[in-house]
Design a protein around this motif. Structure first.
Motif, short mmCIF file in Angstrom:
data_model
loop_
_atom_site.label_atom_id
_atom_site.label_comp_id
_atom_site.label_asym_id
_atom_site.label_seq_id
_atom_site.Cartn_x
_atom_site.Cartn_y
_atom_site.Cartn_z
N ASP A 36 0.81 -1.21 0.00
CA ASP A 36 0.00 0.00 0.00
C ASP A 36 0.85 1.26 0.00
N SER A 37 2.17 1.10 0.13
CA SER A 37 3.05 2.25 0.25
C SER A 37 3.15 3.01 -1.08
N THR A 38 3.07 4.32 -1.00
CA THR A 38 3.28 5.17 -2.17
C THR A 38 4.71 5.72 -2.23
N ASP A 39 5.56 5.26 -1.33
CA ASP A 39 6.94 5.76 -1.30
C ASP A 39 7.69 5.35 -2.56
N ILE A 40 8.71 6.13 -2.87
CA ILE A 40 9.66 5.81 -3.95
C ILE A 40 11.00 5.53 -3.30
N VAL A 41 11.56 4.35 -3.56
CA VAL A 41 12.82 3.93 -2.94
C VAL A 41 13.89 3.88 -4.02
N CYS A 42 14.99 4.61 -3.81
CA CYS A 42 16.06 4.65 -4.80
C CYS A 42 17.41 4.70 -4.07
N PRO A 43 18.50 4.57 -4.81
CA PRO A 43 19.81 4.68 -4.15
C PRO A 43 20.04 6.09 -3.61
N ALA A 44 20.71 6.18 -2.49
CA ALA A 44 21.18 7.48 -2.03
C ALA A 44 22.26 7.99 -2.99
N PHE A 45 22.50 9.28 -2.96
CA PHE A 45 23.37 9.91 -3.95
C PHE A 45 24.84 9.87 -3.51
N LYS A 267 17.80 18.96 -17.56
CA LYS A 267 17.11 19.95 -18.39
C LYS A 267 18.08 20.71 -19.30
N LEU A 268 19.36 20.63 -18.98
CA LEU A 268 20.37 21.32 -19.78
C LEU A 268 20.84 20.48 -20.95
N SER A 269 20.83 19.15 -20.81
CA SER A 269 21.50 18.29 -21.76
C SER A 269 20.54 17.26 -22.36
N ASP A 270 20.95 16.70 -23.45
CA ASP A 270 20.14 15.70 -24.13
C ASP A 270 20.53 14.30 -23.65
N VAL A 271 20.32 14.07 -22.36
CA VAL A 271 20.56 12.75 -21.78
C VAL A 271 19.30 12.34 -21.02
N SER A 272 19.09 11.04 -20.89
CA SER A 272 17.88 10.55 -20.26
C SER A 272 17.93 10.71 -18.75
N ALA A 273 16.75 10.67 -18.13
CA ALA A 273 16.69 10.73 -16.67
C ALA A 273 17.46 9.57 -16.06
N ARG A 274 17.39 8.40 -16.67
CA ARG A 274 18.13 7.25 -16.13
C ARG A 274 19.63 7.50 -16.16
N ARG A 317 3.81 9.83 -13.07
CA ARG A 317 3.69 8.66 -13.96
C ARG A 317 5.03 7.97 -14.20
N ASP A 318 6.11 8.70 -14.09
CA ASP A 318 7.44 8.14 -14.34
C ASP A 318 8.31 8.44 -13.12
N PRO A 319 8.49 7.47 -12.22
CA PRO A 319 9.20 7.77 -10.97
C PRO A 319 10.67 8.13 -11.17
N VAL A 320 11.32 7.60 -12.21
CA VAL A 320 12.73 7.95 -12.44
C VAL A 320 12.83 9.42 -12.83
N ARG A 321 12.03 9.84 -13.78
CA ARG A 321 12.03 11.26 -14.15
C ARG A 321 11.66 12.14 -12.96
N ALA A 322 10.75 11.65 -12.12
CA ALA A 322 10.34 12.44 -10.96
C ALA A 322 11.48 12.66 -9.99
N VAL A 323 12.27 11.61 -9.73
CA VAL A 323 13.41 11.74 -8.82
C VAL A 323 14.41 12.74 -9.38
N VAL A 324 14.66 12.68 -10.67
CA VAL A 324 15.70 13.48 -11.30
C VAL A 324 15.26 14.93 -11.52
N ARG A 325 14.05 15.13 -11.99
CA ARG A 325 13.64 16.45 -12.48
C ARG A 325 12.70 17.21 -11.56
N ARG A 326 12.12 16.53 -10.56
CA ARG A 326 11.05 17.15 -9.79
C ARG A 326 11.29 17.11 -8.29
N ALA A 327 11.82 16.02 -7.77
CA ALA A 327 11.91 15.83 -6.32
C ALA A 327 12.87 16.82 -5.68
#
Length: 337
Positions: A36-45, A267-274, A317-327
């Motif tokens: 039921d968790s809505t959390d997003i779990v990713c590696p620390a930076f 947002k500066l470069s033409d590379v993917s969020a991943r 809708r895209d958690p990877v993009r969200a971590v990179v561009r929004r969070a």
């Protein structure tokens, strides 16, 4: 213990509904389970290039050129570092390290000014904090001996061949700034066979191809480069050739937030969020020699848990993009280090 939610797994950050099982500081398993968790779990930076000592002078030097700001020995930062009492520097660095941890950073690669006393001051600032650091001393062989290696200012600033040999003999890391002002110091830096380069804003095509042939990793710091008016690094061109990591550089110029660095780079470069998330995690860990940066069984458990139901992230809708561009910091629910 375990954490649940949308887990960004492996080097490709495949999102799965599941949980990460942690035992004795290591990831024991990554399991697909309903939750039921809505959390997003990713590696620390991993922040792959910092100058934390400059925390004493945030936003100083507006309008100055790069050389006026940071060139040794008489750039503004060096003058301020000499003038500031040690305990004030330690307190300022500790606050920046606390901020880095709060914004999901597990480790940094610190270029530490001030010789042996500078290395010791940084370790006092980090005492009791669970953020890790690969500290590269500067200015002397003694500083290299007292730290994890040597961080050279640039090939135009001196002859670093003896220090490069010393780091190799000691099994320590050697990093060097290159291509920040122009391409003239890039080949000389590569001739030292460094473990990594920093910046590479003005590398020529031939130099980029040499980086690829020699498999030399590069740390880019796009916000810093823009602030100092030297241009922006060719992130996509570098990423097509070698391992690229992200760093926030000088705390005098920019906050040490990997969220901000990722968003800017994406947002500066033409590379993917991943690709950008790899630059902020596993690539930086590889350059630092750290066994984390991905969510996978057997890796050390350095994890960032974001609140996927925050006002900022709800509906993503895209958690990877969200971590990179929004969070951002307000979305951080937990940092497991």
């Amino acid at each position: 213990m375990h954490v649940e939610g949308t887990v960004l797994t492996g080097r490709d950050f495949e999102p799965i509904e599941g949980r990460v099982v942690v035992d004795d500081g290591r990831i024991e398993a990554v399991e697909r389970v309903e939750t039921d968790s809505t959390d997003i779990v990713c590696p620390a930076f991993v922040n792959a290039h910092t100058h934390i000592g400059d925390s004493i002078a945030k936003e100083a030097g507006a309008g100055l050129s790069l050389d006026e700001l940071v060139a040794p020995p008489d750039g503004l930062k060096h003058r301020l570092l000499r003038e500031t009492p040690d305990e004030e520097k330690v307190a300022a660095m500790r606050r920046s390290l606390r901020f880095m941890r709060a914004t999901g950073t597990a480790a940094c690669i610190e270029f530490r000014e001030g010789g042996v006393p500078g290395v010791e001051a940084f370790e006092r600032a980090r005492d009791g904090l669970d953020i890790e650091a690969v500290v590269l001393g500067r200015e002397s062989r003694d500083a290299m001996d007292a730290s994890d290696g040597f961080g050279a200012s640039g090939a135009r600033d001196g002859d670093f061949a003896a220090l490069r040999r010393a780091t190799r003999e000691a099994g320590k890391r050697f990093g060097i700034h290159a291509g920040e002002r122009d391409p003239d110091d890039v080949d000389a830096a590569l001739n030292l066979d460094p473990d990594f380069l920093v910046h590479m804003v003005h590398a020529t095509d031939a130099q980029l191809d040499r980086v690829a042939r020699e498999e030399t990793p590069v740390v880019v710091c796009p916000r810093s480069n823009l602030v100092t008016n030297v241009g922006v690094p060719p992130i996509a061109a570098l990423a097509a050739r070698t391992t690229v990591a992200l760093g926030t550089d000088n705390v005098m110029l920019d906050s040490p937030s990997m969220f901000r660095e990722m968003e800017f780079a994406a947002k500066l470069s033409d590379v993917s969020a991943r690709d950008v998330l790899r630059m902020a995690t596993v690539n930086g860990a590889a350059i630092a020699g750290l066994d984390y940066g991905v969510v996978a069984a057997g890796k050390r458990a350095k994890l960032l848990v974001l609140d996927g139901d925050s006002d900022n992230l709800a509906g993503v809708r895209d958690p990877v993009r969200a971590v990179v561009r929004r969070a951002g910091q307000a979305d951080v629910k937990r940092v497991l280090l």
